[in-house]
Design a protein around this motif. Sequence first.
Motif, PDB file in Angstrom:
ATOM      1  N   GLY A  18       6.742  -8.383  -0.939  1.00  0.00           N
ATOM      2  CA  GLY A  18       5.446  -8.307  -0.260  1.00  0.00           C
ATOM      3  C   GLY A  18       4.998  -6.907   0.098  1.00  0.00           C
ATOM      4  N   THR A  19       5.690  -5.879  -0.395  1.00  0.00           N
ATOM      5  CA  THR A  19       5.273  -4.501  -0.149  1.00  0.00           C
ATOM      6  C   THR A  19       4.637  -3.928  -1.416  1.00  0.00           C
ATOM      7  OG1 THR A  19       7.430  -3.585  -0.774  1.00  0.00           O
ATOM      8  CG2 THR A  19       7.085  -4.125   1.570  1.00  0.00           C
ATOM      9  N   PHE A  20       3.904  -2.841  -1.245  1.00  0.00           N
ATOM     10  CA  PHE A  20       3.287  -2.179  -2.391  1.00  0.00           C
ATOM     11  C   PHE A  20       3.225  -0.679  -2.161  1.00  0.00           C
ATOM     12  CE2 PHE A  20      -0.287  -2.410   0.453  1.00  0.00           C
ATOM     13  CZ  PHE A  20      -1.015  -1.267   0.177  1.00  0.00           C
ATOM     14  N   THR A  21       3.063   0.041  -3.257  1.00  0.00           N
ATOM     15  CA  THR A  21       2.726   1.463  -3.221  1.00  0.00           C
ATOM     16  C   THR A  21       1.562   1.667  -4.182  1.00  0.00           C
ATOM     17  OG1 THR A  21       4.336   2.008  -4.946  1.00  0.00           O
ATOM     18  CG2 THR A  21       5.060   2.254  -2.656  1.00  0.00           C
ATOM     19  N   ALA A  22       0.708   2.618  -3.855  1.00  0.00           N
ATOM     20  CA  ALA A  22      -0.464   2.889  -4.683  1.00  0.00           C
ATOM     21  C   ALA A  22      -0.679   4.387  -4.803  1.00  0.00           C
ATOM     22  CB  ALA A  22      -1.708   2.249  -4.059  1.00  0.00           C
ATOM     23  N   VAL A  23      -1.168   4.789  -5.958  1.00  0.00           N
ATOM     24  CA  VAL A  23      -1.611   6.160  -6.194  1.00  0.00           C
ATOM     25  C   VAL A  23      -3.011   6.057  -6.775  1.00  0.00           C
ATOM     26  CG1 VAL A  23      -1.231   8.301  -7.477  1.00  0.00           C
ATOM     27  CG2 VAL A  23       0.729   6.969  -6.676  1.00  0.00           C
ATOM     28  N   GLY A  24      -3.980   6.747  -6.155  1.00  0.00           N
ATOM     29  CA  GLY A  24      -5.355   6.704  -6.662  1.00  0.00           C
ATOM     30  C   GLY A  24      -6.060   5.402  -6.363  1.00  0.00           C
ATOM     31  N   TRP A  25      -6.154   5.035  -5.088  1.00  0.00           N
ATOM     32  CA  TRP A  25      -6.802   3.778  -4.700  1.00  0.00           C
ATOM     33  C   TRP A  25      -8.304   3.857  -4.950  1.00  0.00           C
ATOM     34  CZ3 TRP A  25      -4.905  -0.746  -4.261  1.00  0.00           C
ATOM     35  CH2 TRP A  25      -5.649  -1.768  -3.664  1.00  0.00           C
ATOM     36  N   PRO A  26      -8.927   2.801  -5.545  1.00  0.00           N
ATOM     37  CA  PRO A  26     -10.334   2.849  -5.925  1.00  0.00           C
ATOM     38  C   PRO A  26     -11.301   2.536  -4.788  1.00  0.00           C
ATOM     39  CG  PRO A  26      -9.428   0.765  -6.568  1.00  0.00           C
ATOM     40  CD  PRO A  26      -8.288   1.568  -5.983  1.00  0.00           C
ATOM     41  N   ALA A  27     -11.245   3.305  -3.728  1.00  0.00           N
ATOM     42  CA  ALA A  27     -12.155   3.072  -2.603  1.00  0.00           C
ATOM     43  C   ALA A  27     -12.649   4.405  -2.076  1.00  0.00           C
ATOM     44  CB  ALA A  27     -11.440   2.306  -1.495  1.00  0.00           C
ATOM     45  N   ASP A  28     -13.875   4.401  -1.585  1.00  0.00           N
ATOM     46  CA  ASP A  28     -14.444   5.576  -0.954  1.00  0.00           C
ATOM     47  C   ASP A  28     -14.003   5.568   0.502  1.00  0.00           C
ATOM     48  OD1 ASP A  28     -15.926   7.779  -0.263  1.00  0.00           O
ATOM     49  OD2 ASP A  28     -17.802   6.666  -0.112  1.00  0.00           O
ATOM     50  N   GLY A  41      -0.606   5.611  -1.022  1.00  0.00           N
ATOM     51  CA  GLY A  41      -0.642   4.684   0.096  1.00  0.00           C
ATOM     52  C   GLY A  41       0.438   3.642  -0.057  1.00  0.00           C
ATOM     53  N   SER A  42       0.753   2.979   1.050  1.00  0.00           N
ATOM     54  CA  SER A  42       1.763   1.926   1.008  1.00  0.00           C
ATOM     55  C   SER A  42       1.510   0.937   2.139  1.00  0.00           C
ATOM     56  CB  SER A  42       3.168   2.516   1.132  1.00  0.00           C
ATOM     57  OG  SER A  42       3.305   3.184   2.375  1.00  0.00           O
ATOM     58  N   GLY A  43       2.090  -0.243   1.983  1.00  0.00           N
ATOM     59  CA  GLY A  43       1.933  -1.282   2.992  1.00  0.00           C
ATOM     60  C   GLY A  43       2.408  -2.610   2.473  1.00  0.00           C
ATOM     61  N   THR A  44       1.688  -3.673   2.858  1.00  0.00           N
ATOM     62  CA  THR A  44       2.045  -5.023   2.439  1.00  0.00           C
ATOM     63  C   THR A  44       0.876  -5.669   1.702  1.00  0.00           C
ATOM     64  OG1 THR A  44       1.371  -5.906   4.587  1.00  0.00           O
ATOM     65  CG2 THR A  44       3.701  -5.357   4.329  1.00  0.00           C
ATOM     66  N   TRP A  45       1.212  -6.616   0.831  1.00  0.00           N
ATOM     67  CA  TRP A  45       0.185  -7.329   0.069  1.00  0.00           C
ATOM     68  C   TRP A  45       0.476  -8.821   0.101  1.00  0.00           C
ATOM     69  CZ3 TRP A  45       0.906 -10.303  -4.413  1.00  0.00           C
ATOM     70  CH2 TRP A  45       2.193 -10.262  -4.954  1.00  0.00           C
TER      71      TRP A  45
END
Length: 111
Positions: A18-28, A41-45
């Motif tokens: 249930g955790t994730f990591t992201a590079v280049g999140w598509p949000a302003d 970024g990181s957190g839970t999904w």
Amino acid sequence: MVGTYRSSLGRLALSDDGTFTAVGWPADLKDATGDPQSRTGSGTWELDAANDSDWPVSFSFHKIDDYWDSDVQGGYYGDGLMVSGSREDPRLYAFLGDPDSCDLVTFTRDG
């Protein structure tokens, strides 16, 4: 849904715990600093029923470089992605800017 996904903007790794990591999140991200395509970024999904939330795949960011840190600010930054494709070949996507412009970023799962 578990796996690593790539888009033209970055990478997203969804773990089975249930955790994730992201590079280049598509949000302003208003007031964020640094290059959006290298921002991590990181957190839970979690996967939600389509009728239960704005996004079938929802994310609670605990940290986003140069923007959000739950240890300092408390709470979480929430966001999400829509789902298309098939069970064997899922795609996650989000609209960039105004949804009427139909400008999408799509994450496809690696092999």
